[in-house]
Design an enzyme around this catalytic site. Structure first.
Site, PDB file in Angstrom:
ATOM      1  N   LYS A 172      44.221 -36.489  17.723  1.00  0.00           N
ATOM      2  CA  LYS A 172      44.196 -35.528  16.611  1.00  0.00           C
ATOM      3  C   LYS A 172      45.097 -34.362  17.009  1.00  0.00           C
ATOM      4  CE  LYS A 172      42.536 -34.080  12.649  1.00  0.00           C
ATOM      5  NZ  LYS A 172      42.629 -34.797  11.352  1.00  0.00           N
ATOM      6  N   ASP A 205      41.666 -39.887  11.971  1.00  0.00           N
ATOM      7  CA  ASP A 205      41.057 -40.117  10.654  1.00  0.00           C
ATOM      8  C   ASP A 205      41.759 -41.255   9.917  1.00  0.00           C
ATOM      9  OD1 ASP A 205      42.980 -38.152  10.908  1.00  0.00           O
ATOM     10  OD2 ASP A 205      42.243 -36.907   9.280  1.00  0.00           O
ATOM     11  N   ASP A 229      34.186 -43.373  21.479  1.00  0.00           N
ATOM     12  CA  ASP A 229      32.779 -43.701  21.273  1.00  0.00           C
ATOM     13  C   ASP A 229      32.585 -44.185  19.834  1.00  0.00           C
ATOM     14  OD1 ASP A 229      30.062 -43.881  21.403  1.00  0.00           O
ATOM     15  OD2 ASP A 229      29.685 -41.760  21.808  1.00  0.00           O
TER      16      ASP A 229
HETATM   17 MG    MG Z   1      28.339 -44.952  21.662  1.00  0.00          MG
END
Ligand code: MG
Ligand code: NAI
Length: 339
Positions: A172, A205, A229
């Site tokens: 980002k 995004d 994640d």
């Molecule tokens: Mg996770």
């Protein structure tokens, strides 16, 4: 012969790791397992969720196969998984997401590999309220040149070793000009050392949308901790969920292989858990050890068995009576029949 630390784990952990051990045995790779405890089992045996013996065993053997560990909420114990990552500097979180024939999902031909930086940024635990009234809170996310370089290098080296064509750096940097900017700058520098691998960079995004629209535009993905994640769960959703998702935490001096799912206390002790994820993690472990042939055999066997609805566990076919042990029997039989 390899010496490997085996952490059976909690809940369904002992039964799925037992299945994985049998499947590895069937490949003929000779392993001497050093069984150790952590999580609830660690508390039961040694009054510690991360007993010193377990740490010493991983230190010595450098490789561990780990069942899921139950995390007790609010009991004051440190998170075992985060503690192990820090203890052994396991800076790579590697999660492949690949479709299997016979497993229902939105896509049938996904083949992605996610490299998530596993230690830095918002997971380093530097956070606090700014005043006693808790009127605001601050989490500090530090991204270093060192940390960015080693995770990006790991992704490109993996791509080269595994004949992959493209690495996408996800970031980002348009908003997080310093942290995101540093990660992207370092990533591009590393990319320049791998002219045989195509490199693209994608803003997070947009990446979330593109992955849902057409995951096959991508190949290897490398990103920072928080984005990784989220995106790695998104990627496992593209291939039918966490049930078949293996993961590896890899550092310079140690590596821990595990399923992405948890200890599933609701189905523990019933011989119904699907051991595929930890078995695929075991295949990743063998690949990491250079036992590519054995690793491929396990992978092919899982592919074979998942194709047949009569041979899968009930999470994949509610009408099936196949349990954890029988599923492992099918894999062992399939592997032994391979040349
Ligand atoms: Mg996770
Ligand atoms: P979970 O992944 O254990 O279970 C979620 C749902 O998926 C349950 O309905 C469970 O029965 C099912 N499930 C999970 N693995 C399965 C398998 N192999 N075969 C068939 N069904 C399966 O997640 P949950 O319930 O949120 O967490 C349970 C415990 O596991 C918690 O204490 C959590 O902290 C811990 N956990 C540990 C992890 C690790 O050690 N790496 C990762 C995630 C959770």
């Amino acid at each position: 012969m390899y010496k490997i630390t085996l952490i059976p784990g909690d809940g369904i952990g002992p039964s799925i790791t037992e299945a994985a051990v049998r499947v590895i045995e069937a490949t003929g790779v000779d392993i001497q397992w050093d069984e150790q405890y952590a999580g609830m089992a660690g508390i039961d045996k040694h009054k510690d969720p991360i007993p010193e013996q377990t740490i010493e065993s991983i230190q010595k053997n450098k490789i561990a196969l780990k069942g899921p560990l139950t995390t007790q909420l609010g009991k004051g114990f440190r998170s075992v998984n985060v503690a192990l990552r820090k203890e052994f500097d396991l800076y790579i979180n590697l999660r492949p997401a690949k479709s299997f024939k016979g497993v229902p999902s939105h896509y049938s031909d996904v083949d992605l590999v996610m490299f998530r930086e596993n230690i830095e940024e918002f997971y380093s635990g530097i956070e606090h309220y700014i005043d006693a009234q808790k009127s605001a809170a601050e989490t500090i996310g530090i991204i270093t040149r060192y940390g960015s370089e080693r995770i990006c290098r790991a992704a490109f080296e993996y791509a080269r070793k595994h004949n992959r064509k493209k690495v996408s750096i996800v970031h980002k940097a348009n908003i997080l000009k310093y942290t995101g900017g540093l990660f992207l700058e370092v990533g591009k520098k590393v990319a320049a050392e791998f002219p045989d691998i195509q490199c693209t960079d994608v803003i997070i995004d947009n990446m979330a949308m593109q992955l849902v629209l057409n995951p096959n535009q991508y190949d290897v993905i490398v990103t920072t901790n928080l984005f990784g994640d989220i995106l790695s769960d998104l990627c496992s959703g593209l291939v039918g969920g966490l049930g078949l998702a293996p993961g590896a935490n890899i550092g310079t001096n140690a590596a821990i292989f595990e399923a992405v799912h948890g200890s599933a206390p609701d189905i523990a002790g019933k011989d119904i858990a699907n051991p595929s994820a930890i078995i695929l993690a075991a295949a990743m472990m063998l690949d990491h050890l250079g036992e590519n042939e054995a690793s491929d055999k396990i992978y092919k066997a899982v592919q074979d068995i998942l194709k047949d609805p009569k041979k899968v566990t009930r999470d994949l076919n509610p009408d099936s009576k196949v349990g954890t042990k029988q599923f492992a029997d099918f894999l062992v039989e399939d592997i032994k029949a391979m040349k």
